[in-house]
Design a protein around this motif. Structure first.
Motif, PDB file in Angstrom:
ATOM      1  N   THR A 110       0.823  -1.203   0.000  1.00  0.00           N
ATOM      2  CA  THR A 110       0.000   0.000   0.000  1.00  0.00           C
ATOM      3  C   THR A 110       0.861   1.258   0.000  1.00  0.00           C
ATOM      4  N   LYS A 111       0.319   2.302  -0.595  1.00  0.00           N
ATOM      5  CA  LYS A 111       0.976   3.605  -0.634  1.00  0.00           C
ATOM      6  C   LYS A 111       0.635   4.370   0.647  1.00  0.00           C
ATOM      7  N   PRO A 112       1.573   5.177   1.169  1.00  0.00           N
ATOM      8  CA  PRO A 112       2.962   5.376   0.702  1.00  0.00           C
ATOM      9  C   PRO A 112       3.820   4.161   1.037  1.00  0.00           C
ATOM     10  N   PHE A 113       4.944   4.046   0.344  1.00  0.00           N
ATOM     11  CA  PHE A 113       5.800   2.869   0.495  1.00  0.00           C
ATOM     12  C   PHE A 113       7.256   3.287   0.340  1.00  0.00           C
ATOM     13  N   PHE A 114       8.149   2.399   0.747  1.00  0.00           N
ATOM     14  CA  PHE A 114       9.584   2.626   0.584  1.00  0.00           C
ATOM     15  C   PHE A 114      10.063   1.907  -0.673  1.00  0.00           C
ATOM     16  N   LEU A 115      10.844   2.593  -1.482  1.00  0.00           N
ATOM     17  CA  LEU A 115      11.366   1.994  -2.713  1.00  0.00           C
ATOM     18  C   LEU A 115      12.207   0.760  -2.418  1.00  0.00           C
ATOM     19  N   GLU A 116      12.971   0.824  -1.328  1.00  0.00           N
ATOM     20  CA  GLU A 116      13.813  -0.315  -0.959  1.00  0.00           C
ATOM     21  C   GLU A 116      12.962  -1.554  -0.664  1.00  0.00           C
ATOM     22  N   GLU A 117      11.821  -1.334  -0.022  1.00  0.00           N
ATOM     23  CA  GLU A 117      10.929  -2.457   0.283  1.00  0.00           C
ATOM     24  C   GLU A 117      10.322  -3.022  -0.995  1.00  0.00           C
ATOM     25  N   LEU A 118       9.952  -2.139  -1.920  1.00  0.00           N
ATOM     26  CA  LEU A 118       9.395  -2.605  -3.196  1.00  0.00           C
ATOM     27  C   LEU A 118      10.405  -3.484  -3.918  1.00  0.00           C
ATOM     28  N   LYS A 119      11.659  -3.045  -3.983  1.00  0.00           N
ATOM     29  CA  LYS A 119      12.673  -3.849  -4.661  1.00  0.00           C
ATOM     30  C   LYS A 119      12.879  -5.192  -3.960  1.00  0.00           C
ATOM     31  N   ALA A 120      12.890  -5.176  -2.635  1.00  0.00           N
ATOM     32  CA  ALA A 120      13.065  -6.425  -1.877  1.00  0.00           C
ATOM     33  C   ALA A 120      11.923  -7.396  -2.166  1.00  0.00           C
ATOM     34  N   ARG A 121      10.706  -6.878  -2.293  1.00  0.00           N
ATOM     35  CA  ARG A 121       9.560  -7.740  -2.578  1.00  0.00           C
ATOM     36  C   ARG A 121       9.623  -8.293  -4.000  1.00  0.00           C
ATOM     37  N   ILE A 122      10.090  -7.484  -4.930  1.00  0.00           N
ATOM     38  CA  ILE A 122      10.279  -7.968  -6.306  1.00  0.00           C
ATOM     39  C   ILE A 122      11.264  -9.124  -6.317  1.00  0.00           C
ATOM     40  N   ILE A 123      12.381  -8.944  -5.651  1.00  0.00           N
ATOM     41  CA  ILE A 123      13.419  -9.970  -5.632  1.00  0.00           C
ATOM     42  C   ILE A 123      12.911 -11.238  -4.958  1.00  0.00           C
ATOM     43  N   ALA A 124      12.132 -11.071  -3.880  1.00  0.00           N
ATOM     44  CA  ALA A 124      11.565 -12.243  -3.194  1.00  0.00           C
ATOM     45  C   ALA A 124      10.651 -13.031  -4.130  1.00  0.00           C
ATOM     46  N   ILE A 125       9.843 -12.333  -4.919  1.00  0.00           N
ATOM     47  CA  ILE A 125       8.959 -13.002  -5.869  1.00  0.00           C
ATOM     48  C   ILE A 125       9.767 -13.727  -6.935  1.00  0.00           C
ATOM     49  N   LEU A 126      10.776 -13.047  -7.464  1.00  0.00           N
ATOM     50  CA  LEU A 126      11.606 -13.656  -8.514  1.00  0.00           C
ATOM     51  C   LEU A 126      12.327 -14.897  -8.002  1.00  0.00           C
ATOM     52  N   LYS A 127      12.773 -14.859  -6.756  1.00  0.00           N
ATOM     53  CA  LYS A 127      13.418 -16.032  -6.167  1.00  0.00           C
ATOM     54  C   LYS A 127      12.422 -17.179  -6.024  1.00  0.00           C
ATOM     55  N   SER A 128      11.216 -16.863  -5.570  1.00  0.00           N
ATOM     56  CA  SER A 128      10.212 -17.912  -5.377  1.00  0.00           C
ATOM     57  C   SER A 128       9.791 -18.538  -6.697  1.00  0.00           C
ATOM     58  N   MET A 129       9.891 -17.765  -7.787  1.00  0.00           N
ATOM     59  CA  MET A 129       9.522 -18.270  -9.105  1.00  0.00           C
ATOM     60  C   MET A 129      10.700 -18.931  -9.822  1.00  0.00           C
ATOM     61  N   GLY A 130      11.873 -18.900  -9.192  1.00  0.00           N
ATOM     62  CA  GLY A 130      13.053 -19.515  -9.793  1.00  0.00           C
ATOM     63  C   GLY A 130      13.625 -18.743 -10.954  1.00  0.00           C
TER      64      GLY A 130
END
Length: 223
Positions: A110-130
């Motif tokens: 949800t907004k507002p958000f931290f850019l660092e957190e957004l990137k961390a969540r992207i990376i977590a998803i990419l890792k989970s998807m292999g």
């Protein structure tokens, strides 16, 4: 700087669906250092890009012009697109969150958000998807460079190269397909405060070509 790549060695591709230009620009400017980001500003644009290109992650606002975010989620789910989805929205209600997850969203921020957190969540998803092969690894064909240990391999063979050759190879692989000027290479290989002449870059390139020649990779470095 970190570099994250998909399993086939290319920088991951992000579709950023956000109609607020300021938010979109901030996210794109932050992420494009390590990812390839395509911003779009309406649901209609998002559908057209999803029809044409493949993306690793979609960052999706829910309140969009033309077509809303829930409809886009449904489109992605029904077509079984191999993409992760992070909903990025001002909607905080539990009902919206549950609906988004039921439609296939991987995460909800949800907004507002931290850019660092957004990137961390992207990376977590990419890792989970292999889709992330290895952090700190950049590749070009059979060349693998570990920017954490500062080592380079072609296939299983470690390259015996000095610091300048390593820096040059790393910079060229990071910028593969990009036309680079001698001054750009000099600043990144020698440093901005170096007293050396930019002509030294030609010496470094010639040396690197010779080191890559036994593997037939010298042909990929051209003027």
């Amino acid at each position: 700087m970190e570099f994250y790549l998909w399993s086939d060695g290319f920088m991951m591709k992000i579709l950023l669906v956000e109609d607020n230009k300021e938010i979109s620009d901030n996210v794109a400017n932050y992420l494009e250092k390590v990812m390839e980001v395509q911003p779009v500003y309406s649901g209609g644009e998002a559908i057209e890009y999803l029809k044409t290109y493949n993306y690793d992650v979609v960052i999706l606002d829910l309140m969009l012009p033309e077509i809303d975010g829930m409809t886009i989620l449904s489109y992605i789910s029904k077509r079984a697109l191999n993409t992760g989805v992070i909903v990025l929205t001002a909607k905080e209600g539990l009902g919206d969150k549950l609906k988004a997850f039921n439609l296939g969203a991987n995460d909800y921020l949800t907004k507002p958000f931290f850019l660092e957190e957004l990137k961390a969540r992207i990376i977590a998803i990419l890792k989970s998807m292999g889709k992330i092969k290895k952090e700190n690894l950049i590749e070009f064909m059979d060349i693998q460079i570990d920017i954490k240990t500062k080592t380079a391999y072609i296939g299983d063979e470690k390259l015996d190269i000095n610091e300048k050759s390593y820096k040059l190879l790393e910079y060229l692989v990071i910028n593969k397909g990009v036309l680079l000027f001698k001054e750009q290479i000099f600043d990144n290989v020698c440093g901005y405060g170096s007293d050396a002449s930019t002509e030294i870059i030609e010496v470094y390139i010639s040396r690197l070509r010779k080191q890559l020649a036994p593997f037939n990779y010298d042909k990929y470095i051209s003027k």
